[in-house]
Scaffold this motif. Structure first.
Motif, PDB file in Angstrom:
ATOM      1  N   GLU A  58       0.843  -1.196   0.000  1.00  0.00           N
ATOM      2  CA  GLU A  58       0.000   0.000   0.000  1.00  0.00           C
ATOM      3  C   GLU A  58       0.885   1.256   0.000  1.00  0.00           C
ATOM      4  N   ARG A  59       1.900   1.273   0.835  1.00  0.00           N
ATOM      5  CA  ARG A  59       2.804   2.424   0.923  1.00  0.00           C
ATOM      6  C   ARG A  59       3.519   2.683  -0.401  1.00  0.00           C
ATOM      7  N   MET A  60       3.910   1.599  -1.099  1.00  0.00           N
ATOM      8  CA  MET A  60       4.672   1.731  -2.345  1.00  0.00           C
ATOM      9  C   MET A  60       3.771   1.796  -3.586  1.00  0.00           C
ATOM     10  N   GLY A  61       2.457   1.688  -3.398  1.00  0.00           N
ATOM     11  CA  GLY A  61       1.540   1.771  -4.532  1.00  0.00           C
ATOM     12  C   GLY A  61       1.546   0.531  -5.412  1.00  0.00           C
ATOM     13  N   ILE A  62       1.830  -0.624  -4.813  1.00  0.00           N
ATOM     14  CA  ILE A  62       1.862  -1.881  -5.574  1.00  0.00           C
ATOM     15  C   ILE A  62       0.488  -2.536  -5.489  1.00  0.00           C
ATOM     16  N   ALA A  63      -0.102  -2.795  -6.636  1.00  0.00           N
ATOM     17  CA  ALA A  63      -1.451  -3.363  -6.666  1.00  0.00           C
ATOM     18  C   ALA A  63      -1.459  -4.835  -7.049  1.00  0.00           C
ATOM     19  N   GLN A  64      -0.308  -5.393  -7.455  1.00  0.00           N
ATOM     20  CA  GLN A  64      -0.259  -6.780  -7.922  1.00  0.00           C
ATOM     21  C   GLN A  64       1.085  -7.384  -7.537  1.00  0.00           C
ATOM     22  N   ARG A  65       1.071  -8.619  -7.047  1.00  0.00           N
ATOM     23  CA  ARG A  65       2.312  -9.334  -6.750  1.00  0.00           C
ATOM     24  C   ARG A  65       2.837  -9.984  -8.023  1.00  0.00           C
ATOM     25  N   ASP A  66       4.157 -10.226  -8.055  1.00  0.00           N
ATOM     26  CA  ASP A  66       4.713 -11.018  -9.150  1.00  0.00           C
ATOM     27  C   ASP A  66       4.189 -12.439  -9.005  1.00  0.00           C
ATOM     28  N   PRO A  67       3.717 -13.062 -10.080  1.00  0.00           N
ATOM     29  CA  PRO A  67       3.260 -14.446  -9.978  1.00  0.00           C
ATOM     30  C   PRO A  67       4.437 -15.366  -9.648  1.00  0.00           C
ATOM     31  N   MET A  68       4.209 -16.255  -8.730  1.00  0.00           N
ATOM     32  CA  MET A  68       5.258 -17.161  -8.258  1.00  0.00           C
ATOM     33  C   MET A  68       4.997 -18.578  -8.768  1.00  0.00           C
ATOM     34  N   TYR A  69       4.634 -18.686 -10.049  1.00  0.00           N
ATOM     35  CA  TYR A  69       4.211 -19.958 -10.628  1.00  0.00           C
ATOM     36  C   TYR A  69       5.289 -21.040 -10.527  1.00  0.00           C
ATOM     37  N   GLN A  70       6.505 -20.755 -10.992  1.00  0.00           N
ATOM     38  CA  GLN A  70       7.530 -21.803 -11.029  1.00  0.00           C
ATOM     39  C   GLN A  70       7.900 -22.276  -9.631  1.00  0.00           C
ATOM     40  N   THR A  71       7.976 -21.347  -8.686  1.00  0.00           N
ATOM     41  CA  THR A  71       8.261 -21.732  -7.303  1.00  0.00           C
ATOM     42  C   THR A  71       7.154 -22.635  -6.781  1.00  0.00           C
ATOM     43  N   MET A  72       5.894 -22.296  -7.086  1.00  0.00           N
ATOM     44  CA  MET A  72       4.771 -23.111  -6.649  1.00  0.00           C
ATOM     45  C   MET A  72       4.856 -24.520  -7.241  1.00  0.00           C
ATOM     46  N   ILE A  73       5.135 -24.631  -8.532  1.00  0.00           N
ATOM     47  CA  ILE A  73       5.225 -25.938  -9.188  1.00  0.00           C
ATOM     48  C   ILE A  73       6.352 -26.761  -8.576  1.00  0.00           C
ATOM     49  N   THR A  74       7.476 -26.125  -8.279  1.00  0.00           N
ATOM     50  CA  THR A  74       8.594 -26.830  -7.642  1.00  0.00           C
ATOM     51  C   THR A  74       8.167 -27.399  -6.293  1.00  0.00           C
ATOM     52  N   LEU A  75       7.452 -26.608  -5.488  1.00  0.00           N
ATOM     53  CA  LEU A  75       7.000 -27.099  -4.186  1.00  0.00           C
ATOM     54  C   LEU A  75       5.956 -28.212  -4.323  1.00  0.00           C
ATOM     55  N   VAL A  76       5.108 -28.124  -5.345  1.00  0.00           N
ATOM     56  CA  VAL A  76       4.143 -29.204  -5.597  1.00  0.00           C
ATOM     57  C   VAL A  76       4.894 -30.503  -5.892  1.00  0.00           C
TER      58      VAL A  76
END
Length: 101
Positions: A58-76
């Motif tokens: 909120e302070r930095m005006g960020i409205a969207q996170r970077d998608p963490m798809y590959q990290t998620m697939i690795t953990l799966v």
């Protein structure tokens, strides 16, 4: 500064860290909980992983996170190995063959 501000992008790493550190805290999570958090990073609506991230975005005006798809697939994939022995065997196969199964 906002993160997409050209002045911010030109700052050196130490100064950027004073304005907005990349690492605030380190915390262990159960694999499934981590997967759920990473999956939430792909949603259209912002789902911060904790209160600090909510406030900083909120302070930095960020409205969207970077998608963490590959990290998620690795953990799966790690979760599917079921045990630490399964993970060790998987790593040994990769090392022996030079490729993943």
């Amino acid at each position: 500064f906002e993160c997409d501000d050209p002045q911010y992008k030109d700052l050196d790493h130490d100064l950027k860290s004073q304005i907005a550190p990349e690492v605030h805290t380190i915390q262990w999570f159960e694999l499934q909980d981590a997967i759920d958090m990473l999956e939430a990073s792909m949603l259209e609506d912002l789902v911060p992983c904790n209160q600090f991230q909510r406030e900083e975005f909120e302070r930095m005006g960020i409205a969207q996170r970077d998608p963490m798809y590959q990290t998620m697939i690795t953990l799966v994939e790690v979760l599917q190995l079921k045990t630490s022995l399964g993970l060790i065997e998987h790593c040994n196969r990769i090392e022996a063959t030079g490729r993943t199964p």
